[in-house]
Motif scaffolding. Structure first.
Motif, mmCIF file in Angstrom:
data_model
loop_
_atom_site.group_PDB
_atom_site.id
_atom_site.type_symbol
_atom_site.label_atom_id
_atom_site.label_comp_id
_atom_site.label_asym_id
_atom_site.label_seq_id
_atom_site.Cartn_x
_atom_site.Cartn_y
_atom_site.Cartn_z
ATOM 1 N N HIS A 8 -11.574 5.101 -5.421
ATOM 2 C CA HIS A 8 -11.529 4.547 -4.065
ATOM 3 C C HIS A 8 -12.362 5.349 -3.064
ATOM 4 O O HIS A 8 -12.901 4.767 -2.127
ATOM 5 C CB HIS A 8 -10.083 4.452 -3.579
ATOM 6 C CG HIS A 8 -9.260 3.520 -4.401
ATOM 7 N ND1 HIS A 8 -9.453 2.159 -4.412
ATOM 8 C CD2 HIS A 8 -8.243 3.760 -5.274
ATOM 9 C CE1 HIS A 8 -8.584 1.592 -5.228
ATOM 10 N NE2 HIS A 8 -7.851 2.542 -5.779
ATOM 11 N N THR A 11 -15.814 3.948 -3.644
ATOM 12 C CA THR A 11 -15.808 2.525 -4.017
ATOM 13 C C THR A 11 -16.628 2.232 -5.278
ATOM 14 O O THR A 11 -17.485 1.375 -5.294
ATOM 15 C CB THR A 11 -16.272 1.623 -2.853
ATOM 16 O OG1 THR A 11 -17.618 1.926 -2.519
ATOM 17 C CG2 THR A 11 -15.382 1.766 -1.642
ATOM 18 N N TYR A 56 -16.555 -3.356 -4.808
ATOM 19 C CA TYR A 56 -16.883 -2.047 -5.389
ATOM 20 C C TYR A 56 -18.118 -2.182 -6.270
ATOM 21 O O TYR A 56 -18.424 -3.257 -6.763
ATOM 22 C CB TYR A 56 -15.720 -1.530 -6.221
ATOM 23 C CG TYR A 56 -14.572 -0.967 -5.419
ATOM 24 C CD1 TYR A 56 -13.926 0.181 -5.839
ATOM 25 C CD2 TYR A 56 -14.110 -1.573 -4.264
ATOM 26 C CE1 TYR A 56 -12.859 0.720 -5.135
ATOM 27 C CE2 TYR A 56 -13.043 -1.053 -3.550
ATOM 28 C CZ TYR A 56 -12.422 0.097 -3.984
ATOM 29 O OH TYR A 56 -11.373 0.614 -3.281
#
Length: 76
Positions: A8, A11, A56
């Motif tokens: 995260h 991404t 992503y």
């Protein structure tokens, strides 16, 4: 089947073959504190994750390794 590491912080999705003996070596230098790991993904779950993380990017090194798997001694 695949293993996905969803990072995260940057991404990025790292995709690896679920039956690989180890993670790709380039992942050793990555900080996984802000990551989710999904293992043995198949079929419907794979499509669901692809939609959920469509913004992503996929790691180019992981994609190349999936397309050109390295044969290991003794591998069938």
């Amino acid at each position: 089947m695949e293993t996905w590491i969803v990072h995260h912080a940057n991404t990025t999705i790292h995709r690896c073959a679920a039956n690989a003996p180890a993670l790709p070596s380039h992942l050793e230098a990555i900080d996984f504190r802000n990551a989710e790991i999904f293992t043995r993904i198949q079929g419907r779950e794979l499509r669901h994750l692809a939609r959920a993380y469509s913004s992503y990017i996929c790691c180019e090194e992981c994609e190349a390794a999936l397309l050109n798997p390295v044969k290991h001694r003794g591998a069938a």
